[in-house]
Design an enzyme around this catalytic site. Sequence first.
Site, PDB file in Angstrom:
ATOM      1  N   GLY A   9      30.049  41.220 -26.185  1.00  0.00           N
ATOM      2  CA  GLY A   9      30.908  42.021 -25.302  1.00  0.00           C
ATOM      3  C   GLY A   9      31.692  43.006 -26.158  1.00  0.00           C
ATOM      4  O   GLY A   9      32.530  42.598 -26.963  1.00  0.00           O
ATOM      5  N   GLY A  11      33.599  45.552 -25.050  1.00  0.00           N
ATOM      6  CA  GLY A  11      34.580  46.264 -24.218  1.00  0.00           C
ATOM      7  C   GLY A  11      35.936  46.302 -24.906  1.00  0.00           C
ATOM      8  O   GLY A  11      36.019  46.314 -26.139  1.00  0.00           O
ATOM      9  N   ASP A  35      26.357  44.193 -26.711  1.00  0.00           N
ATOM     10  CA  ASP A  35      26.744  44.480 -25.329  1.00  0.00           C
ATOM     11  C   ASP A  35      25.492  44.908 -24.567  1.00  0.00           C
ATOM     12  O   ASP A  35      24.650  45.637 -25.102  1.00  0.00           O
ATOM     13  CB  ASP A  35      27.798  45.588 -25.261  1.00  0.00           C
ATOM     14  CG  ASP A  35      28.614  45.514 -23.980  1.00  0.00           C
ATOM     15  OD1 ASP A  35      29.820  45.220 -24.047  1.00  0.00           O
ATOM     16  OD2 ASP A  35      28.018  45.744 -22.888  1.00  0.00           O
ATOM     17  N   ARG A  84      39.026  39.929 -13.560  1.00  0.00           N
ATOM     18  CA  ARG A  84      39.314  39.701 -12.144  1.00  0.00           C
ATOM     19  C   ARG A  84      39.812  40.988 -11.491  1.00  0.00           C
ATOM     20  O   ARG A  84      40.685  41.657 -12.015  1.00  0.00           O
ATOM     21  CB  ARG A  84      40.393  38.619 -12.032  1.00  0.00           C
ATOM     22  CG  ARG A  84      40.573  38.108 -10.635  1.00  0.00           C
ATOM     23  CD  ARG A  84      40.864  36.632 -10.722  1.00  0.00           C
ATOM     24  NE  ARG A  84      41.969  36.230  -9.890  1.00  0.00           N
ATOM     25  CZ  ARG A  84      42.524  35.025  -9.965  1.00  0.00           C
ATOM     26  NH1 ARG A  84      42.106  34.162 -10.834  1.00  0.00           N
ATOM     27  NH2 ARG A  84      43.492  34.706  -9.164  1.00  0.00           N
ATOM     28  N   ARG A  90      39.640  33.024  -8.266  1.00  0.00           N
ATOM     29  CA  ARG A  90      39.210  32.476  -9.555  1.00  0.00           C
ATOM     30  C   ARG A  90      37.761  31.988  -9.451  1.00  0.00           C
ATOM     31  O   ARG A  90      36.967  32.153 -10.364  1.00  0.00           O
ATOM     32  CB  ARG A  90      40.150  31.318  -9.938  1.00  0.00           C
ATOM     33  CG  ARG A  90      39.714  30.623 -11.199  1.00  0.00           C
ATOM     34  CD  ARG A  90      40.813  29.883 -11.918  1.00  0.00           C
ATOM     35  NE  ARG A  90      41.665  29.091 -11.081  1.00  0.00           N
ATOM     36  CZ  ARG A  90      42.839  28.611 -11.457  1.00  0.00           C
ATOM     37  NH1 ARG A  90      43.302  28.888 -12.645  1.00  0.00           N
ATOM     38  NH2 ARG A  90      43.570  27.881 -10.654  1.00  0.00           N
ATOM     39  N   THR A 121      36.333  34.988 -22.402  1.00  0.00           N
ATOM     40  CA  THR A 121      35.978  35.351 -21.023  1.00  0.00           C
ATOM     41  C   THR A 121      36.705  34.475 -19.986  1.00  0.00           C
ATOM     42  O   THR A 121      36.747  33.254 -20.124  1.00  0.00           O
ATOM     43  CB  THR A 121      34.446  35.203 -20.843  1.00  0.00           C
ATOM     44  OG1 THR A 121      33.809  36.010 -21.833  1.00  0.00           O
ATOM     45  CG2 THR A 121      33.992  35.640 -19.460  1.00  0.00           C
ATOM     46  N   ARG A 153      53.282  35.997 -25.784  1.00  0.00           N
ATOM     47  CA  ARG A 153      54.042  36.592 -24.673  1.00  0.00           C
ATOM     48  C   ARG A 153      55.371  35.864 -24.494  1.00  0.00           C
ATOM     49  O   ARG A 153      56.412  36.484 -24.249  1.00  0.00           O
ATOM     50  CB  ARG A 153      53.212  36.516 -23.381  1.00  0.00           C
ATOM     51  CG  ARG A 153      52.051  37.490 -23.385  1.00  0.00           C
ATOM     52  CD  ARG A 153      51.147  37.335 -22.179  1.00  0.00           C
ATOM     53  NE  ARG A 153      50.205  38.458 -22.120  1.00  0.00           N
ATOM     54  CZ  ARG A 153      49.121  38.481 -21.361  1.00  0.00           C
ATOM     55  NH1 ARG A 153      48.815  37.451 -20.600  1.00  0.00           N
ATOM     56  NH2 ARG A 153      48.338  39.544 -21.359  1.00  0.00           N
ATOM     57  N   HIS A 177      45.170  28.650 -19.000  1.00  0.00           N
ATOM     58  CA  HIS A 177      45.471  30.066 -19.236  1.00  0.00           C
ATOM     59  C   HIS A 177      45.415  30.748 -17.874  1.00  0.00           C
ATOM     60  O   HIS A 177      44.402  31.308 -17.467  1.00  0.00           O
ATOM     61  CB  HIS A 177      44.448  30.670 -20.195  1.00  0.00           C
ATOM     62  CG  HIS A 177      44.539  32.153 -20.291  1.00  0.00           C
ATOM     63  ND1 HIS A 177      45.692  32.802 -20.675  1.00  0.00           N
ATOM     64  CD2 HIS A 177      43.636  33.140 -20.023  1.00  0.00           C
ATOM     65  CE1 HIS A 177      45.492  34.104 -20.649  1.00  0.00           C
ATOM     66  NE2 HIS A 177      44.250  34.344 -20.245  1.00  0.00           N
TER      67      HIS A 177
HETATM   68  N1  LIG Z   1      41.417  34.562 -22.502  1.00  0.00           N
HETATM   69  C1  LIG Z   1      42.266  35.575 -22.522  1.00  0.00           C
HETATM   70  O1  LIG Z   1      43.422  35.446 -22.922  1.00  0.00           O
HETATM   71  C2  LIG Z   1      41.796  36.930 -22.063  1.00  0.00           C
HETATM   72  C3  LIG Z   1      42.569  38.086 -22.282  1.00  0.00           C
HETATM   73  C4  LIG Z   1      42.055  39.318 -21.897  1.00  0.00           C
HETATM   74  C5  LIG Z   1      40.815  39.392 -21.294  1.00  0.00           C
HETATM   75  N2  LIG Z   1      40.122  38.266 -21.052  1.00  0.00           N
HETATM   76  C6  LIG Z   1      38.800  38.274 -20.424  1.00  0.00           C
HETATM   77  O2  LIG Z   1      37.862  38.702 -21.411  1.00  0.00           O
HETATM   78  C7  LIG Z   1      36.761  39.353 -20.763  1.00  0.00           C
HETATM   79  C8  LIG Z   1      36.570  40.730 -21.375  1.00  0.00           C
HETATM   80  O3  LIG Z   1      37.710  41.550 -21.150  1.00  0.00           O
HETATM   81  P1  LIG Z   1      37.658  43.097 -21.516  1.00  0.00           P
HETATM   82  O4  LIG Z   1      38.971  43.666 -21.137  1.00  0.00           O
HETATM   83  O5  LIG Z   1      37.148  43.282 -22.908  1.00  0.00           O
HETATM   84  O6  LIG Z   1      36.539  43.587 -20.487  1.00  0.00           O
HETATM   85  P2  LIG Z   1      35.559  44.861 -20.593  1.00  0.00           P
HETATM   86  O7  LIG Z   1      35.026  45.084 -19.228  1.00  0.00           O
HETATM   87  O8  LIG Z   1      36.272  45.969 -21.292  1.00  0.00           O
HETATM   88  O9  LIG Z   1      34.379  44.331 -21.561  1.00  0.00           O
HETATM   89  C9  LIG Z   1      33.478  43.350 -21.186  1.00  0.00           C
HETATM   90  C10 LIG Z   1      32.113  43.764 -21.734  1.00  0.00           C
HETATM   91  O10 LIG Z   1      31.179  42.691 -21.551  1.00  0.00           O
HETATM   92  C11 LIG Z   1      29.910  43.305 -21.427  1.00  0.00           C
HETATM   93  N3  LIG Z   1      28.908  42.353 -20.914  1.00  0.00           N
HETATM   94  C12 LIG Z   1      28.708  41.908 -19.650  1.00  0.00           C
HETATM   95  N4  LIG Z   1      27.692  41.039 -19.614  1.00  0.00           N
HETATM   96  C13 LIG Z   1      27.240  40.906 -20.889  1.00  0.00           C
HETATM   97  C14 LIG Z   1      26.216  40.123 -21.509  1.00  0.00           C
HETATM   98  N5  LIG Z   1      25.437  39.300 -20.808  1.00  0.00           N
HETATM   99  N6  LIG Z   1      26.052  40.245 -22.860  1.00  0.00           N
HETATM  100  C15 LIG Z   1      26.819  41.075 -23.587  1.00  0.00           C
HETATM  101  N7  LIG Z   1      27.805  41.840 -23.055  1.00  0.00           N
HETATM  102  C16 LIG Z   1      28.011  41.747 -21.725  1.00  0.00           C
HETATM  103  C17 LIG Z   1      30.170  44.481 -20.489  1.00  0.00           C
HETATM  104  O11 LIG Z   1      29.142  45.443 -20.551  1.00  0.00           O
HETATM  105  C18 LIG Z   1      31.509  44.989 -21.038  1.00  0.00           C
HETATM  106  O12 LIG Z   1      31.332  46.038 -21.983  1.00  0.00           O
HETATM  107  C19 LIG Z   1      37.110  39.347 -19.244  1.00  0.00           C
HETATM  108  O13 LIG Z   1      36.532  38.224 -18.637  1.00  0.00           O
HETATM  109  C20 LIG Z   1      38.638  39.214 -19.256  1.00  0.00           C
HETATM  110  O14 LIG Z   1      39.123  38.666 -18.054  1.00  0.00           O
HETATM  111  C21 LIG Z   1      40.574  37.037 -21.423  1.00  0.00           C
END
Ligand SMILES: NC(=O)c1ccc[n+]([C@@H]2O[C@H](COP(=O)([O-])OP(=O)(O)OC[C@H]3O[C@@H](n4cnc5c(N)ncnc54)[C@H](O)[C@@H]3O)[C@@H](O)[C@H]2O)c1
Length: 306
Positions: A9, A11, A35, A84, A90, A121, A153, A177
């Site tokens: 991922g 992103g 990605d 989300r 959820r 994730t 935080r 979380h």
């Molecule tokens: N645990 C935490 O504290 C926390 C904090 C922030 C975000 N998150 C979670 O982390 C995840 C990512 O957040 P983000 O802001 O980077 O999202 P984002 O949308 O910017 O990035 C996610 C990326 O995953 C890619 N993706 C989807 N399916 C894939 C696969 N099968 N293989 C490889 N890549 C794939 C997408 O193309 C995208 O680029 C989300 O689920 C978000 O809710 C968790």
Amino acid sequence: MVKKISIIGSGSVGSNLAFHIISHLPLVKDLVLIDTAGDLARGVALDLEDTRGFLGFNTKITGSKNYSHIKDSDIVVITAGAARKQGMTRLDLFKINCKIVKQVSANIKKLAPTAIVVVVTNPMDLINYMVHKFTQFDRRRILGMGSVLDSSRLVNIIHQKTKVCPDSIEGYTFGLHSKDMIVSSDKIKIKGEPITKFCSLADLAKIQQKVKMRGAEIVGFLKKGSAHFAPSLACFNLVQAVCHDRGEIFPVSAVLKGEFGFKGFSAGVPCVIGREGIREIVEFELDEAQKQSFLEIKKMFQDTLR
Ligand SMILES: NC(=O)c1ccc[n+]([C@@H]2O[C@H](COP(=O)([O-])OP(=O)(O)OC[C@H]3O[C@@H](n4cnc5c(N)ncnc54)[C@H](O)[C@@H]3O)[C@@H](O)[C@H]2O)c1
């Protein structure tokens, strides 16, 4: 020694995490970004590479949609998935991301069978549990990142209220979380003293509520996407703790097998982190309210995974 780290991922969280790794972990030889969205990972990798002239790192950076590049990674971080959106429950999010993580886990199991896996994730505790199920890895090699972020935080919000230097504030959240996280006053100390020496009980209640709602507060302002600066740094802290193998303690989502009197779900609990992942879960006696929260987590897992 940790030589190869892969991030699934590319992103917001994944790319920022990659930047922290090349900035601060010069001994990492290989950094891989995966990605599935077009050539996103390739573009992010090239952009990161172009900081070499400023940062001077030797790390080889690869961006691809092809999972074969993660072969023999020492650490794999899972940030792939959707965030989300408004109106999504959820459970809705779990269904979407569980599918993604099933495929990701199969690749990790096949190509990086000895890796430490850091799960980001959302809904993270549930997804962390599923990664354990899908990979069948020893649970000590699966670290869920969530309470680490919530704890930073917490320190920030206490600082805002009390004006005490963040370095003198020690506190952590545990459990889920999510807005149902546990923010107990007995886990907050200011230079060893109870927080109630520095603020009123009413202020403490406001701090606890604000921490629980922080993620939603940020999403409400951003409109598009969710927080990523603090999440990626929280994640980096866990990755670094594995690399440095110094036995740092972080609240990490771990699959419980009897600790605290619970098993069959994953929740944030204080853990000693080392090169092997979770070296030890630091147990303590739960009070009645905390026990009740753990019972609710167990029920939420049972209802969701039924
Ligand atoms: N645990 C935490 O504290 C926390 C904090 C922030 C975000 N998150 C979670 O982390 C995840 C990512 O957040 P983000 O802001 O980077 O999202 P984002 O949308 O910017 O990035 C996610 C990326 O995953 C890619 N993706 C989807 N399916 C894939 C696969 N099968 N293989 C490889 N890549 C794939 C997408 O193309 C995208 O680029 C989300 O689920 C978000 O809710 C968790």
